[in-house]
Design a protein around this motif. Sequence first.
Motif, mmCIF file in Angstrom:
data_model
loop_
_atom_site.group_PDB
_atom_site.id
_atom_site.type_symbol
_atom_site.label_atom_id
_atom_site.label_comp_id
_atom_site.label_asym_id
_atom_site.label_seq_id
_atom_site.Cartn_x
_atom_site.Cartn_y
_atom_site.Cartn_z
ATOM 1 N N PHE A 142 0.824 -1.084 -0.527
ATOM 2 C CA PHE A 142 0.130 -0.158 -0.483
ATOM 3 C C PHE A 142 0.954 0.873 -0.201
ATOM 4 C CE2 PHE A 142 -2.128 3.695 2.187
ATOM 5 C CZ PHE A 142 -3.640 3.240 1.402
ATOM 6 N N THR A 143 1.949 1.456 1.251
ATOM 7 C CA THR A 143 3.101 2.680 1.393
ATOM 8 C C THR A 143 3.581 2.252 -0.659
ATOM 9 O OG1 THR A 143 3.367 2.188 3.463
ATOM 10 C CG2 THR A 143 4.691 3.900 1.740
ATOM 11 N N GLY A 144 4.198 1.241 -0.876
ATOM 12 C CA GLY A 144 4.703 1.650 -1.952
ATOM 13 C C GLY A 144 3.671 2.388 -3.526
ATOM 14 N N GLY A 145 2.319 1.790 -3.211
ATOM 15 C CA GLY A 145 0.713 2.194 -4.278
ATOM 16 C C GLY A 145 0.871 3.803 -4.024
ATOM 17 N N VAL A 146 1.260 4.229 -2.889
ATOM 18 C CA VAL A 146 0.919 6.038 -2.624
ATOM 19 C C VAL A 146 2.008 6.536 -2.866
ATOM 20 C CG1 VAL A 146 0.413 7.391 -0.861
ATOM 21 C CG2 VAL A 146 -0.690 5.050 -0.626
ATOM 22 N N GLU A 147 2.951 5.801 -2.901
ATOM 23 C CA GLU A 147 3.788 5.897 -3.268
ATOM 24 C C GLU A 147 4.120 6.511 -4.691
ATOM 25 O OE1 GLU A 147 8.076 8.689 -3.601
ATOM 26 O OE2 GLU A 147 6.170 8.177 -1.767
ATOM 27 N N HIS A 148 3.821 5.818 -4.834
ATOM 28 C CA HIS A 148 3.966 5.996 -7.075
ATOM 29 C C HIS A 148 3.345 6.433 -7.859
ATOM 30 C CE1 HIS A 148 5.779 1.594 -7.631
ATOM 31 N NE2 HIS A 148 6.256 2.330 -8.642
ATOM 32 N N VAL A 149 2.058 7.160 -6.703
ATOM 33 C CA VAL A 149 1.046 8.339 -7.151
ATOM 34 C C VAL A 149 1.419 9.559 -6.620
ATOM 35 C CG1 VAL A 149 -1.487 9.284 -7.219
ATOM 36 C CG2 VAL A 149 -0.921 6.785 -7.054
ATOM 37 N N ARG A 150 1.999 9.664 -5.760
ATOM 38 C CA ARG A 150 2.898 11.028 -4.969
ATOM 39 C C ARG A 150 3.521 11.253 -6.215
ATOM 40 N NH1 ARG A 150 6.671 12.911 -3.047
ATOM 41 N NH2 ARG A 150 8.170 11.220 -3.483
ATOM 42 N N TYR A 151 4.231 10.380 -6.892
ATOM 43 C CA TYR A 151 5.803 10.381 -7.237
ATOM 44 C C TYR A 151 5.240 11.809 -8.910
ATOM 45 C CZ TYR A 151 9.635 10.173 -10.206
ATOM 46 O OH TYR A 151 10.609 10.159 -11.807
ATOM 47 N N ILE A 152 3.595 10.319 -9.244
ATOM 48 C CA ILE A 152 3.426 11.326 -10.547
ATOM 49 C C ILE A 152 2.729 12.420 -10.930
ATOM 50 C CG2 ILE A 152 1.687 10.636 -11.956
ATOM 51 C CD1 ILE A 152 2.158 7.475 -11.718
ATOM 52 N N ILE A 153 1.897 12.761 -9.438
ATOM 53 C CA ILE A 153 1.591 14.239 -9.378
ATOM 54 C C ILE A 153 2.998 15.018 -9.188
ATOM 55 C CG2 ILE A 153 0.678 15.504 -7.237
ATOM 56 C CD1 ILE A 153 -1.375 13.218 -6.769
ATOM 57 N N THR A 154 3.529 14.884 -8.182
ATOM 58 C CA THR A 154 5.016 16.165 -8.175
ATOM 59 C C THR A 154 6.176 16.319 -9.098
ATOM 60 O OG1 THR A 154 6.152 14.027 -6.556
ATOM 61 C CG2 THR A 154 4.686 15.603 -5.318
ATOM 62 N N SER A 155 5.954 15.192 -9.772
ATOM 63 C CA SER A 155 6.852 15.337 -11.050
ATOM 64 C C SER A 155 5.783 15.640 -12.085
ATOM 65 C CB SER A 155 7.275 14.099 -11.668
ATOM 66 O OG SER A 155 5.866 12.780 -11.938
ATOM 67 N N SER A 156 5.103 15.292 -12.339
ATOM 68 C CA SER A 156 3.600 16.206 -13.546
ATOM 69 C C SER A 156 3.573 17.496 -13.044
ATOM 70 C CB SER A 156 2.926 15.727 -13.615
ATOM 71 O OG SER A 156 2.391 14.475 -13.500
ATOM 72 N N LEU A 157 3.154 17.870 -12.117
ATOM 73 C CA LEU A 157 3.018 19.221 -11.700
ATOM 74 C C LEU A 157 4.637 19.870 -11.810
ATOM 75 C CD1 LEU A 157 1.428 19.126 -7.508
ATOM 76 C CD2 LEU A 157 0.580 19.850 -10.485
ATOM 77 N N SER A 158 5.694 19.801 -11.115
ATOM 78 C CA SER A 158 6.909 20.314 -11.595
ATOM 79 C C SER A 158 6.821 20.177 -12.643
ATOM 80 C CB SER A 158 8.004 19.208 -10.926
ATOM 81 O OG SER A 158 9.542 19.853 -11.431
ATOM 82 N N GLY A 159 6.509 19.701 -13.249
ATOM 83 C CA GLY A 159 7.237 19.816 -15.284
ATOM 84 C C GLY A 159 6.651 20.623 -16.526
ATOM 85 N N LEU A 160 5.073 21.049 -15.187
ATOM 86 C CA LEU A 160 4.700 22.263 -16.291
ATOM 87 C C LEU A 160 4.884 23.524 -15.589
ATOM 88 C CD1 LEU A 160 1.122 22.534 -17.300
ATOM 89 C CD2 LEU A 160 0.697 22.418 -14.425
ATOM 90 N N TRP A 161 5.715 22.765 -13.996
ATOM 91 C CA TRP A 161 5.775 24.686 -13.666
ATOM 92 C C TRP A 161 7.242 24.560 -14.780
ATOM 93 C CZ3 TRP A 161 5.472 29.204 -11.904
ATOM 94 C CH2 TRP A 161 6.520 29.626 -11.630
ATOM 95 N N HIS A 162 7.880 23.576 -15.098
ATOM 96 C CA HIS A 162 9.375 24.356 -15.489
ATOM 97 C C HIS A 162 8.935 24.254 -17.286
ATOM 98 C CE1 HIS A 162 11.173 22.508 -12.204
ATOM 99 N NE2 HIS A 162 12.307 22.784 -12.698
ATOM 100 N N MET A 163 7.955 23.992 -17.399
ATOM 101 C CA MET A 163 7.849 24.314 -18.876
ATOM 102 C C MET A 163 6.957 25.544 -19.312
ATOM 103 S SD MET A 163 5.949 20.660 -21.180
ATOM 104 C CE MET A 163 4.790 20.291 -19.942
#
Length: 446
Positions: A323-344
């Motif tokens: 469960f922790t791994g599943g939540v961490e994967h979702v968190r990583y996708i969200i944070t990296s997506s938001l970071s990517g959008l900001w950098h664009m």
Amino acid sequence: MDVTGLIPDFGNLAFTIVAFVVALSIIVFIHEYGHYIVGRWTGIKADVFSIGIGPVLLKRMDKHGTQWQIAAFPVGGYVKFRGDANAASAGVDEGAIAGLTPEERRATMPGAPVWARALTVAAGPVFNFVLSVIIFFGMAYYQGIATDPLTVKQMAPISGVENTLEPGDEILSIAGLPTPELAEFGAYVETLPDESPLDYTVLRDGAEVTVTTLHPYPAFVGSVTPQTAAADAGLERGDLILAVNGARTATFEDLRAFVGAGDGEPLTLTINRGGEEMDVELTPRRMDLPLPDGGFETRWLIGIGGGLIFEPATRAPSVGEAFTGGVEHVRYIITSSLSGLWHMITGAISSCNLRGPIGIAETSGAAASQGVPDFIWFIAVLSTAVGLLNLFPIPVLDGGHLVFHAYEAVVGRPPSDRAMRVLLAAGLAVVLAIMVLGITNDLFCP
């Protein structure tokens, strides 16, 4: 540009379309079901639950008064709640709510308290995140967690290694260096000689045996990333890269160094596929990669992942670990997506990182072609992305409606009809602009 070149032939086109429709239909159904079921739990009735848009192909009325339907064009879906003027919940159907008793009005979307409407709206994205966590949770059980001592489960599909290490072999040392615990194995590999093959000492059937085989991290294709130079060149999982421009590659690190030093120049890879040597030409592409600190780095890549020459023995994770791994994967996708959008937005990385429906469809087909686990993993990633996108505070999206509900909760009344019309029109323009940019990138970005 020849758009047909994006998809080589009709067979691949049909496969890509089917994969895209399947992935999108699952994600849309979960998203809309979140809206529907939480609306029902909070006392708001739904008139229509539709998978797809356009002419209705099949429909059925349930005991709650909701019409479940499948429409002709499987590119979306919606829930139309009682009292909504349309499927986007943009406006109030005054005719439908006129003359209703207070109890009947409470069962409509505009007549429900703001907390019920907000929960109903937020449930769509939340259910997308839940779907992703469940998939990542299940994948953790499917794949397992490597466990000490380092033991061979099975060999990677590389020609020439089939009869070297065997399932059940416990690896005691490589090139005379004792193997550490798995947590330290990455650093340990860096101390090994940069050559291949190497001698492995293993414990097999109670006896120590010396086996000679490839470096533990050879230059082989463990995975191919869709829409990359490697995918376009036809590299396949299991290909062993023997040389780059004639220079021998003993390890995956050798390959990475050659690609990075080439500065985007075309490369000729000599590969072993099924015991046959062949040359493959490709040109690395500049790619923006997320960093652990939230930044990005731009590197030349061909689009493959490596791996060990063997799959380590695993154990089933605990429920908490999975469960922790599943939540961490979702968190990583969200944070990296938001970071990517900001950098664009700030121009730090290329806007070509934003892809549209053509690119997503291509990725769907590529993921499905690599097998069911990869396709399911892709659905989880895309579900998180859809949930995140819908939470953006743009009118017409769920996030925009949540902003309206927050305004109503603070001020005590919703925005005026005129303000709603203007904001919804502006929001629609923003969404269409993003779609146009994504499609443009699909067609013209490398």
